[in-house]
Design a protein around this motif. Sequence first.
Motif, PDB file in Angstrom:
ATOM      1  N   ILE A 152       5.949  -5.095  -7.960  1.00  0.00           N
ATOM      2  CA  ILE A 152       6.635  -5.800  -6.878  1.00  0.00           C
ATOM      3  C   ILE A 152       6.552  -4.992  -5.586  1.00  0.00           C
ATOM      4  CG2 ILE A 152       8.890  -6.595  -6.070  1.00  0.00           C
ATOM      5  CD1 ILE A 152       9.538  -7.217  -9.021  1.00  0.00           C
ATOM      6  N   LEU A 153       6.767  -3.681  -5.679  1.00  0.00           N
ATOM      7  CA  LEU A 153       6.695  -2.833  -4.496  1.00  0.00           C
ATOM      8  C   LEU A 153       5.264  -2.621  -4.018  1.00  0.00           C
ATOM      9  CD1 LEU A 153       9.231  -0.013  -5.468  1.00  0.00           C
ATOM     10  CD2 LEU A 153       9.577  -1.795  -3.761  1.00  0.00           C
ATOM     11  N   PHE A 155       2.092  -4.333  -4.466  1.00  0.00           N
ATOM     12  CA  PHE A 155       1.098  -5.277  -3.967  1.00  0.00           C
ATOM     13  C   PHE A 155       1.305  -5.667  -2.501  1.00  0.00           C
ATOM     14  CE2 PHE A 155       0.300  -5.631  -8.490  1.00  0.00           C
ATOM     15  CZ  PHE A 155      -1.077  -5.653  -8.504  1.00  0.00           C
ATOM     16  N   PRO A 156       2.535  -5.860  -2.019  1.00  0.00           N
ATOM     17  CA  PRO A 156       2.669  -6.115  -0.568  1.00  0.00           C
ATOM     18  C   PRO A 156       2.205  -4.940   0.281  1.00  0.00           C
ATOM     19  CG  PRO A 156       4.654  -6.788  -1.737  1.00  0.00           C
ATOM     20  CD  PRO A 156       3.819  -6.025  -2.716  1.00  0.00           C
ATOM     21  N   ILE A 157       2.372  -3.716  -0.225  1.00  0.00           N
ATOM     22  CA  ILE A 157       1.959  -2.540   0.540  1.00  0.00           C
ATOM     23  C   ILE A 157       0.462  -2.335   0.476  1.00  0.00           C
ATOM     24  CG2 ILE A 157       2.201  -0.026   0.683  1.00  0.00           C
ATOM     25  CD1 ILE A 157       5.016  -0.327  -0.428  1.00  0.00           C
ATOM     26  N   ILE A 159      -1.997  -4.570  -0.034  1.00  0.00           N
ATOM     27  CA  ILE A 159      -2.878  -5.617   0.494  1.00  0.00           C
ATOM     28  C   ILE A 159      -3.507  -5.227   1.832  1.00  0.00           C
ATOM     29  CG2 ILE A 159      -2.868  -7.958   1.463  1.00  0.00           C
ATOM     30  CD1 ILE A 159      -1.109  -8.804  -0.873  1.00  0.00           C
ATOM     31  N   PRO A 160      -2.733  -4.735   2.833  1.00  0.00           N
ATOM     32  CA  PRO A 160      -3.387  -4.315   4.087  1.00  0.00           C
ATOM     33  C   PRO A 160      -4.417  -3.207   3.876  1.00  0.00           C
ATOM     34  CG  PRO A 160      -1.018  -4.496   4.386  1.00  0.00           C
ATOM     35  CD  PRO A 160      -1.265  -4.600   2.922  1.00  0.00           C
TER      36      PRO A 160
END
Length: 209
Positions: A152-153, A155-157, A159-160
């Motif tokens: 959860i922590l 994949f959003p980080i 991706i960029p």
Amino acid sequence: MKKDVLLEIRQQYSFYGVLLYVISTIFVLYLAMGQPEDDVWNGLFWMIQLFVCVNAVAKSFLQESKGRMLYFYSVAGPVDFILSKLLFNALLMLVMSIMSLLLFLVLMGNPLRQPFQFVGLATLGGVSLSLVFTFLAAIASKAQQQAALMAILGFPIIIPQLLLLMKIATIAFSSVIQAGLGQMVLLLIGLDAMVIVLAIILFPFLWKD
């Protein structure tokens, strides 16, 4: 770091398990797609790198029991501990990146026009991914449902960073060097440095917990 190296040598099933995952995944891609176009090849390579990193790096903290962490607390400092984890996982991911690239070139074809630059980027990208997920694994290890929390922590980080890696990697498929390449590489290195600094600053608070 010496402890982690010895564990990898003694418990080789862990290393070979990740290696088998890499080989089987790339082989299935080869059966399904053969030798894809350049953009697809590039995207598939970095997606494989992402999932290999999750499998290879996540266990660095998740396998540590509370009793073992208490022992580490009594013999080492938090900065030494987190730096050793970052360095070991970076070396492990470096090996995995090179092996993944070799398998890709053998099975998925070789569309690279500048292979040496792509090798350098693959190693840098593997190290970058390992730094992020090592730091996230350290945070997730202090909570329940550690693997789910790390995903959860993470994949959003990540991706960029993946988008940046894929954009830089496109230079290896062209004979013309793109403008702004140096700035993008420096940005990637800067992100790595930021993760290391954040780990050094924040991990001592987790260490006390």
